[in-house]
Design a protein around this motif. Structure first.
Motif, mmCIF file in Angstrom:
data_model
loop_
_atom_site.group_PDB
_atom_site.id
_atom_site.type_symbol
_atom_site.label_atom_id
_atom_site.label_comp_id
_atom_site.label_asym_id
_atom_site.label_seq_id
_atom_site.Cartn_x
_atom_site.Cartn_y
_atom_site.Cartn_z
ATOM 1 N N ASN A 105 11.580 34.312 -28.257
ATOM 2 C CA ASN A 105 12.071 34.995 -27.009
ATOM 3 C C ASN A 105 11.747 34.111 -25.858
ATOM 4 N N ASP A 155 14.372 31.278 -25.604
ATOM 5 C CA ASP A 155 15.525 31.877 -25.241
ATOM 6 C C ASP A 155 15.556 32.142 -23.738
ATOM 7 N N ASN A 156 14.679 32.812 -23.249
ATOM 8 C CA ASN A 156 14.385 32.913 -21.743
ATOM 9 C C ASN A 156 14.386 31.791 -20.857
ATOM 10 N N LYS A 194 19.354 40.507 -16.253
ATOM 11 C CA LYS A 194 20.571 39.905 -16.764
ATOM 12 C C LYS A 194 21.693 40.933 -16.749
ATOM 13 N N GLY A 242 12.641 41.272 -24.670
ATOM 14 C CA GLY A 242 11.811 40.036 -25.375
ATOM 15 C C GLY A 242 10.636 39.958 -24.963
#
Ligand code: ATP
Ligand code: MG
Length: 176
Positions: A79, A82-83, A132, A141
């Motif tokens: 997470n 990914d962020n 987003k 997340g």
């Protein structure tokens, strides 16, 4: 023959990473080498990390093994990476740093993206909070990561952010 040897080496490295990442067949709670977990997560995510993103591993090899829920920690790394990668939008530097900090291990994910606006910083750990566009983020997340680190490992998850320097810091206790 050389190409086949290369391909086989790459495939077995991937299979190894997938096994390490999924922790299939492993006890859920055991002594883990955090660097192995981070490396397998990076390998699993390598297809999602844009070419323009440089990954810097700043590992402190004095960090000991710690007892933890390995598969859950891999979700946390996933997470946070990914962020960071999505915040940088294809270009920048992701720095993963480990070190011992008092009676905890610190794992820090730094990115060079635009940062998190002050007015949203207090909300990012809320479930379903996302900036987003619909369909891209669920906003879960950081909520899931917070539960895993704080509730399940009695650790700590913090963020500091300014444009060009955002750091998510995970602290995990050295002993159970
Ligand atoms: N490294 C970062 N840089 C800038 N903003 C971030 C960063 N990490 C998180 N955020 C902000 O925090 C919000 C919540 O993050 P979280 O991971 O919980 O959800 P998400 O990424 O939007 O969706 P999901 O993780 O479910 O796909 C993001 O939408 C983003 O605004
Ligand atoms: Mg996210």
């Amino acid at each position: 023959m050389n190409e086949i040897t290369d391909a086989v080496t790459r495939i077995s490295a991937l299979v190894g990473a997938a096994k390490q990442y999924s922790q299939l067949g492993r006890a859920p709670y055991h002594e883990v080498d955090l660097h192995d977990l981070l490396d397998s997560t990076l390998m699993m995510l390598s297809g999602k990390i844009a070419k323009g993103v440089t990954v810097v591993k700043d590992y402190d090899h004095a960090v000991p093994k710690i007892p933890a829920y390995a598969a859950e920690l891999n979700q946390v790394w996933t997470n946070l990476i990914d962020n960071a990668v999505s915040a940088m939008g294809g270009e920048g530097t992701l720095t993963i740093r480990t070190t011992v900090d008092g009676d905890a291990v610190l794992v820090e994910f730094g990115d060079t993206g635009p940062g998190i606006a002050d007015e949203v910083q207090g909300r990012i750990f809320e479930p379903f909070f996302t900036t987003k566009p619909p369909g891209e983020g669920t906003g879960l997340g950081l909520d899931i990561s917070h539960r895993i680190v704080v509730n399940h490992h009695h650790g700590d998850l913090r963020v500091t952010s300014r444009p060009g320097d955002t750091r998510f810091q995970v602290r995990l206790p050295l002993s159970p």
